[in-house]
Design a protein around this motif. Structure first.
Motif, short mmCIF file in Angstrom:
data_model
loop_
_atom_site.label_atom_id
_atom_site.label_comp_id
_atom_site.label_asym_id
_atom_site.label_seq_id
_atom_site.Cartn_x
_atom_site.Cartn_y
_atom_site.Cartn_z
N ALA A 123 6.04 -57.13 10.58
CA ALA A 123 6.74 -56.72 11.80
C ALA A 123 6.15 -55.41 12.33
O ALA A 123 6.04 -55.23 13.56
CB ALA A 123 8.23 -56.56 11.52
N PHE A 124 5.76 -54.49 11.42
CA PHE A 124 5.15 -53.24 11.87
C PHE A 124 3.80 -53.51 12.54
O PHE A 124 3.46 -52.91 13.56
CB PHE A 124 4.98 -52.30 10.68
CG PHE A 124 4.35 -51.00 11.01
CD1 PHE A 124 5.05 -50.01 11.69
CD2 PHE A 124 3.00 -50.75 10.66
CE1 PHE A 124 4.45 -48.81 12.00
CE2 PHE A 124 2.41 -49.54 10.98
CZ PHE A 124 3.14 -48.57 11.65
N ILE A 125 3.04 -54.47 12.00
CA ILE A 125 1.76 -54.83 12.62
C ILE A 125 1.99 -55.47 13.99
O ILE A 125 1.27 -55.21 14.96
CB ILE A 125 0.97 -55.78 11.70
CG1 ILE A 125 0.64 -55.07 10.37
CG2 ILE A 125 -0.30 -56.26 12.37
CD1 ILE A 125 0.00 -55.98 9.34
N GLY A 126 2.99 -56.32 14.08
CA GLY A 126 3.30 -56.94 15.36
C GLY A 126 3.75 -55.94 16.40
O GLY A 126 3.41 -56.05 17.60
N LEU A 127 4.47 -54.88 15.96
CA LEU A 127 4.89 -53.85 16.91
C LEU A 127 3.68 -53.09 17.44
O LEU A 127 3.60 -52.79 18.65
CB LEU A 127 5.86 -52.89 16.21
CG LEU A 127 6.38 -51.73 17.05
CD1 LEU A 127 7.16 -52.24 18.27
CD2 LEU A 127 7.27 -50.80 16.20
N LEU A 128 2.71 -52.79 16.61
CA LEU A 128 1.51 -52.12 17.07
C LEU A 128 0.73 -53.02 18.04
O LEU A 128 0.14 -52.54 19.02
CB LEU A 128 0.63 -51.74 15.88
CG LEU A 128 1.21 -50.69 14.92
CD1 LEU A 128 0.24 -50.45 13.75
CD2 LEU A 128 1.47 -49.39 15.66
N ALA A 129 0.74 -54.34 17.77
CA ALA A 129 -0.03 -55.26 18.61
C ALA A 129 0.57 -55.35 20.02
O ALA A 129 -0.16 -55.37 21.02
CB ALA A 129 -0.07 -56.65 17.97
N VAL A 130 1.88 -55.38 20.14
CA VAL A 130 2.49 -55.50 21.47
C VAL A 130 2.45 -54.17 22.22
O VAL A 130 2.49 -54.15 23.46
CB VAL A 130 3.94 -56.02 21.36
CG1 VAL A 130 3.98 -57.42 20.79
CG2 VAL A 130 4.80 -55.07 20.55
N MET A 131 2.36 -53.05 21.49
CA MET A 131 2.34 -51.77 22.18
C MET A 131 0.97 -51.48 22.80
O MET A 131 0.88 -50.79 23.82
CB MET A 131 2.71 -50.65 21.21
CG MET A 131 4.15 -50.71 20.73
SD MET A 131 5.37 -50.65 22.08
CE MET A 131 5.03 -49.07 22.81
N VAL A 132 -0.10 -51.99 22.20
CA VAL A 132 -1.42 -51.72 22.73
C VAL A 132 -1.82 -52.74 23.80
O VAL A 132 -2.82 -52.53 24.50
CB VAL A 132 -2.48 -51.71 21.60
CG1 VAL A 132 -2.15 -50.60 20.60
CG2 VAL A 132 -2.54 -53.05 20.89
N ARG A 133 -1.08 -53.82 23.94
CA ARG A 133 -1.41 -54.85 24.92
C ARG A 133 -0.74 -54.54 26.25
O ARG A 133 0.34 -53.92 26.30
CB ARG A 133 -0.96 -56.24 24.44
CG ARG A 133 -1.75 -56.77 23.26
CD ARG A 133 -1.23 -58.14 22.85
NE ARG A 133 -1.27 -59.07 23.98
CZ ARG A 133 -0.71 -60.28 23.94
NH1 ARG A 133 -0.06 -60.69 22.86
NH2 ARG A 133 -0.81 -61.07 24.99
N ASP A 134 -1.39 -54.94 27.31
CA ASP A 134 -0.80 -54.79 28.65
C ASP A 134 0.20 -55.92 28.90
O ASP A 134 0.12 -57.01 28.30
CB ASP A 134 -1.89 -54.82 29.71
CG ASP A 134 -2.86 -53.64 29.58
OD1 ASP A 134 -2.42 -52.59 29.07
OD2 ASP A 134 -4.05 -53.81 29.96
#
Length: 207
Positions: A123-134
């Motif tokens: 879940a922490f990895i997924g949060l980083l992925a959605v924060m860096v995406r437009d």
């Protein structure tokens, strides 16, 4: 004074006419008037001539119940409604356009569902992925992106709060509810994405 054997002068005297009888004018009849007008029996009287009847007419024709104005309905019948367009059916999933960045959205949903067995690492990895995406420009993809961001941020905050509440024996209950909530939202979002449908209300805290 007449002598016996003299002729009776009244025999040759004509009987008085009924109109000369004064008693007949007031409703009385003298024997003389009755003698002048002998009674006639009903059987002797001639029967009155029957009135000539016209040609026998048959029974009057009954009015047609359809054309009779008395049987006309008070309200005019409604005209038949025009057939509407056929019900609109949902297009097959294969015919719907594929949302922008669909593989990335599938990846984030997978990280959300694997957050429980990995103790929140995925879940922490997924949060980083959605924060860096437009934010995607496609409406369906944008609704899923917002839904994933709110799910991951809320899960991170509640997880920290649950760890703190373990001290007062309330953190386990909070973490258990968090696990159910994350799994439910991850499964719901991935199913809608597979059907290529947008999230109805991506900013809500429920499904």
């Amino acid at each position: 004074m007449a002598e016996p054997g003299d002729p009776d002068p009244s025999k040759n005297k004509p009987a008085p006419r009924p109109e000369a009888d004064p008693d007949a004018e007031v409703g009385f009849c003298s024997p003389e008037s009755l003698a002048a007008h002998p009674r006639t029996r009903p059987s002797e009287a001639g029967s009155e001539p029957e009135s000539e009847s016209g040609p026998e007419s048959g029974p009057e024709p009954e009015p047609d119940p359809v054309d009779d104005p008395m049987n006309a309905p008070l309200v005019a019948p409604l005209a038949p409604a025009a057939p509407g367009p056929p019900p609109r059916r949902h297009a097959p999933v294969e015919d719907l356009p594929e949302p922008e960045g669909m593989m990335g959205l599938y990846t984030v949903y997978a990280l959300i569902l694997f957050a429980i067995p990995t103790f929140g690492v995925s879940a922490f990895i997924g949060l980083l992925a959605v924060m860096v995406r437009d934010v995607p420009t496609h409406a369906v993809a944008a609704s899923h992106h917002v839904f994933q961001v709110r799910t991951l941020w809320a899960a991170a905050v509640v997880a920290v709060l649950g760890v703190i509440l373990i001290v007062v024996n309330a953190g386990v209950f909070v973490l258990f509810l968090l696990v159910l909530w994350v799994l439910m939202r991850g499964a719901w979002g991935s199913w809608l994405l597979k059907s290529r449908r947008a999230i109805p209300n991506p900013r809500s805290w429920w499904i």
